[in-house]
Enzyme design. Sequence first.
Site, short mmCIF file in Angstrom:
data_model
loop_
_atom_site.label_atom_id
_atom_site.label_comp_id
_atom_site.label_asym_id
_atom_site.label_seq_id
_atom_site.Cartn_x
_atom_site.Cartn_y
_atom_site.Cartn_z
N SER A 124 -22.55 67.53 74.17
CA SER A 124 -22.35 68.57 73.16
C SER A 124 -23.41 68.47 72.07
CB SER A 124 -20.93 68.48 72.59
OG SER A 124 -20.63 69.61 71.82
N ASP A 136 -15.07 76.47 79.42
CA ASP A 136 -15.34 75.93 78.08
C ASP A 136 -15.23 77.05 77.06
OD1 ASP A 136 -16.40 74.75 75.77
OD2 ASP A 136 -17.74 73.48 76.93
N HIS A 165 -14.10 71.91 77.28
CA HIS A 165 -15.13 71.17 76.54
C HIS A 165 -14.86 69.67 76.46
CE1 HIS A 165 -18.68 71.27 74.03
NE2 HIS A 165 -18.08 70.53 73.12
#
Length: 314
Positions: free
Chosen positions: A88, A153, A182
């Site tokens: 991320s 996600d 996620h």
Amino acid sequence: MYVRQAGARLTLLYSHGNAADLGQMFELFVELSAHLNVNLMGYDYSGYGQSSGKPSEQNTYADIETVYRCLVETYGASEENIILYGQSVGSGPTLDLASRLPRLRAAVLHSPILSGLRVMYPVKHTYWFDIYKNIDKIPLVRCPVLVIHGTADEVVDCSHGRALWELAKVKYEPLWVKGGNHCNLELYPEYIKHLKKFVGAIEKSPPLYDESPQSSGPSDNNTQTDPEGTEDSKKSTDCREKTRPSIDHRQSTDSREKPRGSTDRRDKNRKSVDQPRASVDQPDRPRKSVDRFGGVMKSVRYIDCFRVTTASGS
């Protein structure tokens, strides 16, 4: 935190997501090191966990470079045997460092972002106040790149991962985890299976060798020999400079239009007109609020959720 695996030839340098620290990542790091048969180095960004300092984009770049040098100088790892792993927001420092290491063995992007601003808005151009401009840096990465992203996600859309994979110079078969969101990709059996396949392929492939004499550490992006990638990056980073002439032009126009022999009352009125401009003539002020994680990274408040489970082996 360094996890040593007996007999391992490769070392994984892991940059975690926004809402995490080493305490939460410890069990996952141990699992990954064992299942992938790699040494693993994890770290906290400035202001995270027990780390001192303040969170900022530039500090994360300094953090990962410091940890990289520690791996090389203290633990004896070599550039060609290091795999960078960014999850991320961690994809930001990962790609920044990867773009400056010509002999890096490989890179893994886990639910990556195109840029901080693009998480919130579908902008087509890179602005100077954006952060983690991964879209501009990935064309400069010379090593194989694996992208892992969940198709469900809802925090960072899967299109971010797909776009970065398309822009990579050396693409490895991506993993689009069907139904993955996620924060739970490690729970899917195909996650660790695909990672093991990737690491195995990297071990069997010969390392990259840079022809330039300077290849012992991170280099400046300006020394990259790829004209196409460099030009793309320049176009985006020069955006802030383009706004300056408009401000200077307005200043020169004001002075040119001022009539001779103007009265004190008109000068007084002009002062009241010029007052709001003071906030415009300071381009650095907005940058401070954007470069902090508390600014644009308000979006990252929902970019990463806290990890409460660890990866299951297969």
